[in-house]
Scaffold this motif. Sequence first.
Motif, PDB file in Angstrom:
ATOM      1  N   ILE A 142       2.421 -16.788   2.386  1.00 57.11           N
ATOM      2  CA  ILE A 142       1.928 -17.415   1.163  1.00 57.11           C
ATOM      3  C   ILE A 142       0.983 -16.488   0.410  1.00 57.11           C
ATOM      4  CG2 ILE A 142       0.598 -19.354   0.233  1.00 57.11           C
ATOM      5  CD1 ILE A 142       1.608 -20.911   2.799  1.00 57.11           C
ATOM      6  N   ALA A 143      -0.072 -16.011   1.085  1.00 50.30           N
ATOM      7  CA  ALA A 143      -1.094 -15.219   0.398  1.00 50.30           C
ATOM      8  C   ALA A 143      -0.624 -13.814   0.069  1.00 50.30           C
ATOM      9  CB  ALA A 143      -2.363 -15.162   1.252  1.00 50.30           C
ATOM     10  N   LEU A 144       0.228 -13.234   0.922  1.00 54.18           N
ATOM     11  CA  LEU A 144       0.642 -11.841   0.727  1.00 54.18           C
ATOM     12  C   LEU A 144       2.111 -11.687   0.342  1.00 54.18           C
ATOM     13  CD1 LEU A 144      -1.296 -10.159   3.677  1.00 54.18           C
ATOM     14  CD2 LEU A 144      -1.972 -10.366   1.292  1.00 54.18           C
ATOM     15  N   ALA A 145       2.820 -12.823   0.137  1.00 53.50           N
ATOM     16  CA  ALA A 145       4.201 -12.816  -0.370  1.00 53.50           C
ATOM     17  C   ALA A 145       5.182 -12.060   0.520  1.00 53.50           C
ATOM     18  CB  ALA A 145       4.238 -12.253  -1.788  1.00 53.50           C
ATOM     19  N   ARG A 182      -7.971  -8.740   0.705  1.00 48.83           N
ATOM     20  CA  ARG A 182      -7.382  -9.945   1.297  1.00 48.83           C
ATOM     21  C   ARG A 182      -7.150  -9.794   2.792  1.00 48.83           C
ATOM     22  NH1 ARG A 182      -2.346 -11.509  -2.541  1.00 48.83           N
ATOM     23  NH2 ARG A 182      -1.894  -9.306  -2.205  1.00 48.83           N
ATOM     24  N   ASP A 183      -6.699  -8.627   3.216  1.00 42.92           N
ATOM     25  CA  ASP A 183      -6.361  -8.421   4.621  1.00 42.92           C
ATOM     26  C   ASP A 183      -7.585  -8.521   5.540  1.00 42.92           C
ATOM     27  OD1 ASP A 183      -3.356  -6.858   5.192  1.00 42.92           O
ATOM     28  OD2 ASP A 183      -3.999  -7.246   3.163  1.00 42.92           O
ATOM     29  N   LEU A 190      -1.404 -19.669  12.061  1.00 50.25           N
ATOM     30  CA  LEU A 190      -2.115 -19.394  10.809  1.00 50.25           C
ATOM     31  C   LEU A 190      -1.672 -18.078  10.177  1.00 50.25           C
ATOM     32  CD1 LEU A 190      -5.800 -20.402  11.645  1.00 50.25           C
ATOM     33  CD2 LEU A 190      -4.182 -21.623  10.189  1.00 50.25           C
ATOM     34  N   ILE A 191      -1.356 -17.072  10.999  1.00 46.26           N
ATOM     35  CA  ILE A 191      -0.989 -15.760  10.470  1.00 46.26           C
ATOM     36  C   ILE A 191       0.309 -15.836   9.675  1.00 46.26           C
ATOM     37  CG2 ILE A 191      -0.384 -13.381  11.030  1.00 46.26           C
ATOM     38  CD1 ILE A 191      -2.068 -13.694  13.591  1.00 46.26           C
ATOM     39  N   CYS A 193       7.699  -4.870   2.832  1.00 44.53           N
ATOM     40  CA  CYS A 193       6.261  -4.888   3.081  1.00 44.53           C
ATOM     41  C   CYS A 193       5.520  -4.743   1.756  1.00 44.53           C
ATOM     42  CB  CYS A 193       5.847  -3.757   4.024  1.00 44.53           C
ATOM     43  SG  CYS A 193       6.454  -3.945   5.701  1.00 44.53           S
ATOM     44  N   PRO A 194       4.750  -5.743   1.349  1.00 44.03           N
ATOM     45  CA  PRO A 194       3.969  -5.613   0.116  1.00 44.03           C
ATOM     46  C   PRO A 194       2.853  -4.594   0.296  1.00 44.03           C
ATOM     47  CG  PRO A 194       3.399  -7.635   1.276  1.00 44.03           C
ATOM     48  CD  PRO A 194       4.563  -7.044   2.005  1.00 44.03           C
ATOM     49  N   PRO A 195       2.307  -4.055  -0.816  1.00 44.32           N
ATOM     50  CA  PRO A 195       1.210  -3.084  -0.707  1.00 44.32           C
ATOM     51  C   PRO A 195       0.012  -3.703   0.015  1.00 44.32           C
ATOM     52  CG  PRO A 195       2.076  -3.158  -2.944  1.00 44.32           C
ATOM     53  CD  PRO A 195       2.698  -4.305  -2.203  1.00 44.32           C
ATOM     54  N   ILE A 196      -0.689  -2.910   0.803  1.00 38.86           N
ATOM     55  CA  ILE A 196      -1.847  -3.417   1.520  1.00 38.86           C
ATOM     56  C   ILE A 196      -2.986  -3.679   0.537  1.00 38.86           C
ATOM     57  CG2 ILE A 196      -2.856  -1.157   2.027  1.00 38.86           C
ATOM     58  CD1 ILE A 196      -3.487  -2.353   4.859  1.00 38.86           C
TER      59      ILE A 196
END
Length: 263
Positions: free
Chosen positions: A169-172, A140-141, A162-163, A133-136
Amino acid sequence: MVAAAIPLGLLVGLSVGMLGGGGSVLAVPILVYLLGQDVDQATTSSLVVVTAGALAGSLGHHREGRVCWHHAGAFTAAAVPGIVAGTAAGDAVGGSLLIGTFALVMLVAAAFTWRRAGADQPVDTGPAPGRTCPPIDLARDVPAGAAIGFVTGFFGVGGGFLIVPMLAIALAFTMRTAIGTSLAIITATALLGVVAHLVAGRTMDGGVTIAMTAGCVAGALAGAMLAGRVPQRTLGRGFALMVTAVAAYLLVSATVLGGPPGS
């Protein structure tokens, strides 16, 4: 129609559990073109079906450590105003335009997912959500959650198509973690979407909806188990191909065949 809804729901559930989305992408066309619902009924019924299927699938992924709950919470909170706005906007749009726009959005999501699936991704080695889990990042969220909420209300979909690419892509996110987290988000946003649709006066066929929901739950549980056994590249590209195929059919329907029933 009720008997046919069960195996069709099973197929929808397999997509939900295995790919983290595609429930409403499949459910709306199935309800409209195979089960004879009008677009308003189909979008409301699909949200009920997907809420149940996503809940079952997310629990399966959670057991394997593939759900990032802090991201899911941020997305969901931000989605509420978007759902209200999207439902109001959807009421003002005709069925053919709604379906055609839906298809175009699907194609964009499929293209991004295909590209992401072909790129190098972090290795997902199993249960250990802290590692995957990448850092929040609320900057962006929150906008992403609001956009997903609008799509949920406008099209009557859970938004997984879309999610998943947005998380990957956006949150790796790894593909498997994107799928599990997507299902947790879809459970909440789709449920909120059901409430918004019912408050707005939308109706649905109870028998068809219940039968399809039962099939979807069974399929989602099976799909969540299968997701851990399939390579991430295959999951991503399978998701993209499924979305592209349905979008192509919807575009033909909207532009050549005169649109969906009841439009």
